[in-house]
Design a protein around this motif. Structure first.
Motif, mmCIF file in Angstrom:
data_model
loop_
_atom_site.group_PDB
_atom_site.id
_atom_site.type_symbol
_atom_site.label_atom_id
_atom_site.label_comp_id
_atom_site.label_asym_id
_atom_site.label_seq_id
_atom_site.Cartn_x
_atom_site.Cartn_y
_atom_site.Cartn_z
ATOM 1 N N GLN A 1 -1.079 11.003 -0.967
ATOM 2 C CA GLN A 1 -1.369 12.313 -0.381
ATOM 3 C C GLN A 1 -0.657 12.478 0.961
ATOM 4 O O GLN A 1 -0.119 13.551 1.267
ATOM 5 N N ILE B 1 0.848 -1.189 0.000
ATOM 6 C CA ILE B 1 0.000 0.000 0.000
ATOM 7 C C ILE B 1 0.884 1.238 0.000
ATOM 8 O O ILE B 1 1.923 1.278 0.663
ATOM 9 N N ARG C 1 0.356 5.573 0.151
ATOM 10 C CA ARG C 1 -0.603 6.651 0.385
ATOM 11 C C ARG C 1 -0.012 7.958 -0.154
ATOM 12 O O ARG C 1 0.682 8.693 0.574
ATOM 13 N N GLU D 1 -5.890 8.661 -3.034
ATOM 14 C CA GLU D 1 -5.544 8.638 -1.612
ATOM 15 C C GLU D 1 -4.715 7.408 -1.262
ATOM 16 O O GLU D 1 -3.801 7.479 -0.447
ATOM 17 N N GLU D 2 -5.061 6.294 -1.880
ATOM 18 C CA GLU D 2 -4.351 5.042 -1.597
ATOM 19 C C GLU D 2 -4.149 4.252 -2.878
ATOM 20 O O GLU D 2 -5.015 4.228 -3.747
#
Length: 327
Positions: free
Chosen positions: A51, A47, A49, A89-90
């Motif tokens: 942002q 993952i 992120r 966002e992800e």
């Protein structure tokens, strides 16, 4: 008159008792959800992120610089996969074992969550400026767009909440079924506060006999169930979490990890970097000296270590420039 009212009251009660009660409201139908593209937790699950990474005081400048270089190298106009990814966002990446085995059909998925609302997957372009996907179907309010070139057997599914799922091979087959009839699978667990994280199943390490038989790393991976590496915000460093099959295995791994880190921290500097002392020994700290204060803890069958990012690197990262990177 009173007698009439009593008779009417009993008649009303009797009528209510013989009529079936109002049917209970049916359970709310599940909506298509991105985690259904995965058949359990993938062997490799990562993952990012974007942002949170951009906002980070330590890694933000580095991340933005890498993006600028990548965008300049692409020389593209219009919507690109890079623009969709860095604006989300992800970014979640899942790969099953079959994708690692070249002889088997691929099984991988990339999930972009909360993609900018102004982006349209039908307008995504490849490096030559041609459309990457075309709309082929819409089932249960989920659009499927087929890849026109590049990766074979790939589709992108557009879900609610501006979520895009790029599914390849077997993952695409699962997605087509699961997004029509959602399964309600749980979200794979990974550090919710990390800027980026990677989880690997033990089978990844066991495919490498050289690693499992290594004197340095073998004791850490032989009885491992999974390993996660998470990049913490700011100066939090990197957290490595090793989960073992039982407490005996984790206890042995903890002892070995502490011994390994201690030996690395005490090792001599790389040849040529240190000036020898009068006794002929290096008087400069080794390249792994910064590991000396690494805390290693154990709880039940889990061993956890927090590795600090070297101070020099922390000082230089916020000043990173595009010219520092080449692709």
């Amino acid at each position: 008159m009173i007698r009439v009212l009593i008779v009417a009251l009993f008649a009303l009660v009797a009528a209510c008792s013989v009529h079936p009660s109002a049917p209970a409201s049916s359970p709310r139908a599940l909506e298509a959800q991105w985690q259904d593209v995965f058949d359990g937790t993938p062997e490799l699950f990562a993952i990012i992120r974007p942002q949170a990474m951009k906002r980070d005081a330590v890694y933000g400048a580095l991340f933005k610089s890498v993006l600028r270089v990548a965008q300049a190298e692409s020389e593209m106009t219009g919507v690109t996969a890079l623009e969709a990814a860095e604006g989300s966002e992800e970014i979640l990446i899942g790969i099953r074992p079959s994708d690692i085995d070249a002889a088997a059909e691929q099984d991988a998925a990339i999930v972009l969550r909360h993609v900018p609302a102004n982006l349209d997957p039908e307008k995504m372009l490849d490096p030559s400026g041609r459309p990457l996907f075309r709309l082929v179907a819409e089932r249960a309010n989920v659009q499927e767009l087929l890849a026109q070139r590049g990766v074979q057997n790939a589709s992108i599914f557009v879900l609610a909440d501006r979520t895009w799922v790029i599914a390849i091979g077997r993952a695409r087959d699962r997605a087509r079924l699961a997004f029509v009839s959602p399964l309600g699978r749980p979200v794979p667990k990974i550090d919710p506060g990390a800027l980026a994280a990677l989880r690997l199943d033990a089978s990844t390490f066991r495919r490498s006999p050289r690693l499992t038989e290594s004197a340095a790393f073998g004791p850490l991976v032989r009885h491992l169930n999974s390993m996660s590496i998470a990049l913490s915000p700011g100066k939090g460093g990197v957290v490595a979490t090793l989960a073992y099959r039982d407490e005996d295995a984790s206890a042995l791994a903890e002892l070995h990890a502490k011994r390994l880190v201690r030996e690395l921290a005490q090792s001599e500097a790389v040849r040529g970097e240190a000036q020898p002392s009068e006794k002929g020994k290096s008087n400069a700290p080794g390249r792994w000296a910064w590991l000396k204060d690494t805390p290693i803890t154990r709880e039940s069958n889990v061993v956890r270590m927090r590795i600090a990012v070297p101070l020099r690197l922390l000082e230089e990262l916020p000043n990173a420039k595009p010219s520092d990177f080449t692709f």
